[in-house]
Design a protein around this motif. Structure first.
Motif, PDB file in Angstrom:
ATOM      1  N   PHE A   1      17.047  20.686  51.971  1.00 51.17           N
ATOM      2  CA  PHE A   1      17.146  22.005  52.606  1.00 51.17           C
ATOM      3  C   PHE A   1      16.270  22.978  51.850  1.00 51.17           C
ATOM      4  CE2 PHE A   1      21.144  20.054  53.875  1.00 51.17           C
ATOM      5  CZ  PHE A   1      21.308  20.500  55.180  1.00 51.17           C
ATOM      6  N   ASP A   2      15.359  23.645  52.559  1.00 50.69           N
ATOM      7  CA  ASP A   2      14.501  24.632  51.905  1.00 50.69           C
ATOM      8  C   ASP A   2      14.919  26.031  52.339  1.00 50.69           C
ATOM      9  OD1 ASP A   2      12.623  25.944  50.452  1.00 50.69           O
ATOM     10  OD2 ASP A   2      10.890  24.907  51.331  1.00 50.69           O
ATOM     11  N   GLU A   3      15.734  26.679  51.536  1.00 48.66           N
ATOM     12  CA  GLU A   3      16.261  28.018  51.827  1.00 48.66           C
ATOM     13  C   GLU A   3      16.797  28.111  53.258  1.00 48.66           C
ATOM     14  OE1 GLU A   3      14.225  31.402  50.373  1.00 48.66           O
ATOM     15  OE2 GLU A   3      12.995  30.266  48.985  1.00 48.66           O
ATOM     16  N   PRO A   4      17.792  27.284  53.572  1.00 45.89           N
ATOM     17  CA  PRO A   4      18.231  27.172  54.968  1.00 45.89           C
ATOM     18  C   PRO A   4      18.861  28.433  55.540  1.00 45.89           C
ATOM     19  CG  PRO A   4      19.763  26.054  53.495  1.00 45.89           C
ATOM     20  CD  PRO A   4      18.559  26.422  52.666  1.00 45.89           C
TER      21      PRO A   4
ATOM     22  N   LYS B   1       9.373  25.190  44.172  1.00 50.90           N
ATOM     23  CA  LYS B   1      10.522  24.530  44.791  1.00 50.90           C
ATOM     24  C   LYS B   1      10.137  23.844  46.114  1.00 50.90           C
ATOM     25  CE  LYS B   1      12.812  28.421  45.115  1.00 50.90           C
ATOM     26  NZ  LYS B   1      11.770  29.369  44.620  1.00 50.90           N
ATOM     27  N   SER B   2       9.462  24.593  46.982  1.00 55.47           N
ATOM     28  CA  SER B   2       9.101  24.016  48.287  1.00 55.47           C
ATOM     29  C   SER B   2       8.125  22.861  48.108  1.00 55.47           C
ATOM     30  CB  SER B   2       8.470  25.076  49.188  1.00 55.47           C
ATOM     31  OG  SER B   2       9.405  26.075  49.491  1.00 55.47           O
ATOM     32  N   THR B   3       7.174  23.035  47.211  1.00 53.27           N
ATOM     33  CA  THR B   3       6.197  21.970  46.980  1.00 53.27           C
ATOM     34  C   THR B   3       6.907  20.706  46.498  1.00 53.27           C
ATOM     35  OG1 THR B   3       4.547  23.633  46.416  1.00 53.27           O
ATOM     36  CG2 THR B   3       4.067  21.365  45.756  1.00 53.27           C
TER      37      THR B   3
HETATM   38 MG    MG Z   1       9.710  28.004  48.925  1.00 56.88          MG
END
Ligand code: MG
Ligand code: ADP
Length: 261
Positions: free
Chosen positions: A181-184, A51-53
């Motif tokens: 948004f990355d796991e905000p 997901k982050s990538t």
């Molecule tokens: Mg991640």
């Protein structure tokens, strides 16, 4: 020319067959995703699914090994000249990156700058704004995230929820076309999660294009137009919140939801 049929809407973000490996391990295995203007996407998936990538490829923080990512028709990392793709120069990467705001789990505020200074830093560096105009912009953004009274506070003087709201205001300051948004809310104490989700909910209502990686399933159900489920570098299921969250078809989605719900 006018027609009675609706033209297909072009994606604001177009991700085509994206592959990405780290040290020979493929973590994105052919991702295709189109995000339409004003759409809110909740990107779900187990830890390590990529997901982050994937978010980082949309913001020029990762290059892709194969495939392409465009934001508003501009390639990430490359430009088309003379029918060929050329790697972008740093200056142009910086310009294009301003069109995609990103908010991280751990806020990433500059600790030595006040809330206002955190917000004005990029606009002052990248846009032709006077100091007073930049401050005015920052104050209006702080007001929007409910922190008008914290303009001159340093990050250490703010709660996690307040820091994250400053980070959102900072991301908005460059008027990006899309916000990631990355796991905000993952780093926040439970009682501070709501105030950050409220701000994101307001952005969604205003029609901002959002891609949100989150484990807040209730929130995803409420704000997302589409839920995309990633597993081991592949999109294994996507659809409306009702389809994916209430009646998931894929066993991996079912397993994940059983764990987090
Ligand atoms: Mg991640
Ligand atoms: P998620 O956000 O879904 O938890 P990530 O995109 O962070 O997943 O990571 C996917 C995989 O890629 C993980 O196995 C992670 O260890 C690996 N990975 C991510 N970034 C790097 C990197 N810069 N170098 C090496 N491996 C990485």
């Amino acid at each position: 020319m006018s027609t009675t049929t609706e033209a297909p809407t072009r994606g604001l973000i177009e991700i085509h067959n994206v592959h990405k490996s780290f040290h020979g391990v493929e973590v994105l295995k052919g991702i295709d995703l189109t995000v339409h203007p004003g759409e809110v996407i909740a990107l779900l998936g187990p830890s390590g699914s990529g997901k982050s990538t994937l978010l980082r490829t949309i913001n020029h923080l990762e290059t892709v090994d194969a495939g392409s990512v465009t934001v508003d028709d501009e390639f990430i990392g490359y430009e088309l000249r003379g029918g060929k793709l050329h790697e972008l120069r740093e200056r142009e990467i910086l310009r294009r990156r301003t069109q995609v705001g990103i908010v991280f789990q751990n806020f990433h505020l500059f600790p030595h700058l006040t809330a206002v200074e955190n917000i004005t830093e990029a606009p002052l560096a990248l846009k032709r704004l006077s100091k007073s105009d930049a401050r005015e912009l920052a104050l209006s953004l702080l007001d929007r995230v409910g922190l008008a009274d914290k303009a001159d506070a340093y990050p250490r003087q703010l709660s996690g929820g307040q820091q994250q709201r400053v980070a959102i205001a900072r991301a908005l300051a460059l008027q990006p076309k899309v916000l990631l948004f990355d796991e905000p809310t993952s780093a926040l104490d439970p009682e501070l999660v709501g105030e950050v989700l409220d701000v994101i909910r307001d952005l969604a209502k205003l029609g901002t294009t959002l891609v949100i990686v989150t484990h807040e399933i209730g929130f995803a159900r409420e704000v997302a137009d589409r839920v995309v489920f990633l597993d081991q570098g592949r999109i294994v299921e996507q659809g409306t919140p009702a389809e994916v969250l209430t009646r998931p078809k894929n066993p991996r989605t079912q397993e994940f939801l059983a764990k987090v719900l």
